[in-house]
Design a protein around this motif. Structure first.
Motif, PDB file in Angstrom:
ATOM      1  N   ILE A 158     -49.948  67.889 -33.616  1.00 24.98           N
ATOM      2  CA  ILE A 158     -50.784  69.050 -33.357  1.00 24.98           C
ATOM      3  C   ILE A 158     -51.608  69.292 -34.616  1.00 24.98           C
ATOM      4  O   ILE A 158     -51.106  69.109 -35.734  1.00 24.98           O
ATOM      5  CB  ILE A 158     -49.944  70.313 -33.008  1.00 24.98           C
ATOM      6  N   THR A 159     -52.878  69.657 -34.442  1.00 22.64           N
ATOM      7  CA  THR A 159     -53.754  69.939 -35.579  1.00 22.64           C
ATOM      8  C   THR A 159     -54.040  71.433 -35.651  1.00 22.64           C
ATOM      9  O   THR A 159     -54.408  72.048 -34.650  1.00 22.64           O
ATOM     10  CB  THR A 159     -55.083  69.177 -35.454  1.00 22.64           C
ATOM     11  N   LEU A 180     -45.010  66.768 -46.817  1.00 29.26           N
ATOM     12  CA  LEU A 180     -46.363  66.210 -46.831  1.00 29.26           C
ATOM     13  C   LEU A 180     -46.264  64.692 -46.838  1.00 29.26           C
ATOM     14  O   LEU A 180     -45.655  64.109 -47.737  1.00 29.26           O
ATOM     15  CB  LEU A 180     -47.137  66.704 -48.050  1.00 29.26           C
ATOM     16  N   LEU A 181     -46.863  64.061 -45.835  1.00 31.39           N
ATOM     17  CA  LEU A 181     -46.818  62.600 -45.713  1.00 31.39           C
ATOM     18  C   LEU A 181     -48.066  61.950 -46.297  1.00 31.39           C
ATOM     19  O   LEU A 181     -47.978  61.000 -47.072  1.00 31.39           O
ATOM     20  CB  LEU A 181     -46.668  62.210 -44.234  1.00 31.39           C
ATOM     21  N   GLU A 182     -49.238  62.466 -45.933  1.00 31.57           N
ATOM     22  CA  GLU A 182     -50.502  61.867 -46.364  1.00 31.57           C
ATOM     23  C   GLU A 182     -51.572  62.943 -46.436  1.00 31.57           C
ATOM     24  O   GLU A 182     -51.471  63.989 -45.799  1.00 31.57           O
ATOM     25  CB  GLU A 182     -50.968  60.790 -45.360  1.00 31.57           C
ATOM     26  N   GLN A 183     -52.617  62.625 -47.199  1.00 38.11           N
ATOM     27  CA  GLN A 183     -53.786  63.501 -47.259  1.00 38.11           C
ATOM     28  C   GLN A 183     -55.041  62.649 -47.232  1.00 38.11           C
ATOM     29  O   GLN A 183     -55.121  61.602 -47.883  1.00 38.11           O
ATOM     30  CB  GLN A 183     -53.789  64.352 -48.537  1.00 38.11           C
ATOM     31  N   ASN A 184     -56.029  63.087 -46.469  1.00 38.94           N
ATOM     32  CA  ASN A 184     -57.330  62.432 -46.450  1.00 38.94           C
ATOM     33  C   ASN A 184     -58.398  63.520 -46.476  1.00 38.94           C
ATOM     34  O   ASN A 184     -58.589  64.228 -45.493  1.00 38.94           O
ATOM     35  CB  ASN A 184     -57.489  61.540 -45.215  1.00 38.94           C
ATOM     36  N   VAL A 185     -59.068  63.664 -47.620  1.00 37.36           N
ATOM     37  CA  VAL A 185     -60.064  64.706 -47.844  1.00 37.36           C
ATOM     38  C   VAL A 185     -59.409  66.077 -47.569  1.00 37.36           C
ATOM     39  O   VAL A 185     -58.507  66.473 -48.289  1.00 37.36           O
ATOM     40  CB  VAL A 185     -61.333  64.483 -46.978  1.00 37.36           C
ATOM     41  N   ASN A 186     -59.813  66.768 -46.492  1.00 40.71           N
ATOM     42  CA  ASN A 186     -59.285  68.118 -46.244  1.00 40.71           C
ATOM     43  C   ASN A 186     -58.248  68.145 -45.128  1.00 40.71           C
ATOM     44  O   ASN A 186     -57.904  69.218 -44.626  1.00 40.71           O
ATOM     45  CB  ASN A 186     -60.415  69.082 -45.904  1.00 40.71           C
ATOM     46  N   TYR A 188     -54.364  67.339 -44.129  1.00 42.86           N
ATOM     47  CA  TYR A 188     -53.049  67.132 -44.717  1.00 42.86           C
ATOM     48  C   TYR A 188     -52.057  66.901 -43.587  1.00 42.86           C
ATOM     49  O   TYR A 188     -51.939  67.735 -42.679  1.00 42.86           O
ATOM     50  CB  TYR A 188     -52.632  68.352 -45.537  1.00 42.86           C
ATOM     51  N   ARG A 189     -51.335  65.800 -43.648  1.00 40.91           N
ATOM     52  CA  ARG A 189     -50.391  65.453 -42.578  1.00 40.91           C
ATOM     53  C   ARG A 189     -48.967  65.730 -43.021  1.00 40.91           C
ATOM     54  O   ARG A 189     -48.479  65.175 -44.010  1.00 40.91           O
ATOM     55  CB  ARG A 189     -50.561  63.991 -42.174  1.00 40.91           C
ATOM     56  N   ASP A 202     -50.780  68.311 -38.482  1.00 42.21           N
ATOM     57  CA  ASP A 202     -51.920  68.133 -39.378  1.00 42.21           C
ATOM     58  C   ASP A 202     -52.532  69.498 -39.690  1.00 42.21           C
ATOM     59  O   ASP A 202     -52.815  70.273 -38.767  1.00 42.21           O
ATOM     60  CB  ASP A 202     -52.994  67.253 -38.736  1.00 42.21           C
ATOM     61  N   LEU A 203     -52.727  69.769 -40.961  1.00 40.31           N
ATOM     62  CA  LEU A 203     -53.437  70.978 -41.377  1.00 40.31           C
ATOM     63  C   LEU A 203     -54.803  70.569 -41.912  1.00 40.31           C
ATOM     64  O   LEU A 203     -54.899  69.722 -42.801  1.00 40.31           O
ATOM     65  CB  LEU A 203     -52.661  71.721 -42.470  1.00 40.31           C
TER      66      LEU A 203
END
Length: 311
Positions: A158-159, A180-186, A188-189, A202-203
């Motif tokens: 869910i995002t 927190l598993l991963e981040q890509n730009v803005n 955050y998973r 996902d946030l």
């Protein structure tokens, strides 16, 4: 792990026309109509549950279909996208099916190393059909046109879109046990390892984004899963200790629930696995009868007359 949050239990959204909603989710997407009941607070409106054969936690998307409701608007302080898991090798099947059924969709994209298709349901609710990195071994519901090799397995993620991720992230990590598993730009998973599927949140942080408006085509709330009522009430104590308002335990017939609004503005629910959807009709007949909450059973004739036809 029995006394921990075990990923997503269900997600509830708002729709317009009920018949159109049933047709899209059962025929186009091939989900199982697990339960046909009514809104606890508005028995003139259906509450429809879609999922796998038994309505397993982590597969259930529910709708309140209100005829003529205005369209919602995606934005901050909202759950904005619902991610479903589909099998490896099924993307071409889904692209053709969406095209054949005149569904609005985007071409295949990728995030966190996973390919997905963005889809809009008839009310504009944003869905994602994602081929997960890790094999999803759940047994999906099959239809005459959608067999297991292509069928939707259940939720992937869910995002949530927010102006500032930290308050929501603190609930996920400090209370629910996500990491927190991963981040890509803005984006955050966050993930929990208590279950293998339906375990990702996902946030997306967009500082200047206006708040969304929850109405037709919007997610109403996200429910997180616990094993039983004892665990449920332990989480109530944790939320109260943070100074947040949370409801008393509510009996929803198929699970017990607590509701609270997390600091980022999204309505969260915590829901139990018990007693499940077979409590009032056999597994083989799930979704085939109109099941009413006990307080409305004496009004069945009037309710059935007022509810719209689904087929």
């Amino acid at each position: 792990m029995e006394n921990q949050i075990k990923g997503i239990h269900h997600i509830t959204a708002i729709a317009g026309n009920a018949k159109r909603n049933v047709n899209f989710y059962t025929n186009t997407l091939g989900l199982h109509l697990v339960k046909k009941t009514v809104n606890f607070d508005d028995p003139s409106t259906y509450h429809l549950y879609y999922g796998d054969k038994t309505g397993s936690p982590g597969t259930i998307l529910t709708f309140f279909p209100w005829e003529g409701i205005s369209a919602g608007r995606r934005g901050a302080r909202q759950a904005t996208e619902i991610g479903y898991s589909i099998p490896k090798g099924s993307l071409d099947f889904w692209l053709k099916r969406l095209e054949d059924h005149n569904v609005i969709y985007n071409k295949v994209a990728e995030k966190f190393g996973e390919q997905y298709i963005t889809v809009l349901d008839p009310d504009g609710l944003k869905l994602e059909l994602t081929v997960a990195k890790n094999e999803d071994t759940r047994t999906p519901w099959e239809t005459a046109e959608i067999k297991a090799e292509n069928a939707i397995k259940g939720f992937h993620n869910i995002t949530i879109t927010t102006n500032k991720i930290q308050p929501t992230a603190d609930i996920l990590t400090g209370v629910f046990g996500y990491k927190l598993l991963e981040q890509n730009v803005n984006r955050y998973r966050y993930i929990t390892d208590t279950v293998d599927n339906a375990n990702i949140v996902d946030l997306v942080e967009v500082a200047g984004e206006a708040a969304g408006h929850v109405a037709g085509g919007s997610v109403h709330h996200v429910a997180f899963r616990v094993s039983d009522e004892k665990t449920l009430m332990e989480y109530r104590d944790k939320i109260v200790a943070l100074g947040l308002h949370i409801t008393e335990k509510i009996d929803r017939n198929y699970f017990y629930s607590l509701y609270f609004r997390e600091p980022g503005g999204v309505l969260f629910e915590i829901a139990t696995d018990n007693p499940g959807f077979a409590v009032d009709e056999p597994v083989e007949e799930l979704g085939t009868h109109l099941m009413l909450p006990p307080q409305y059973e004496s009004h069945r004739a009037a309710i059935e007359k007022e509810l719209p036809q689904l087929y």
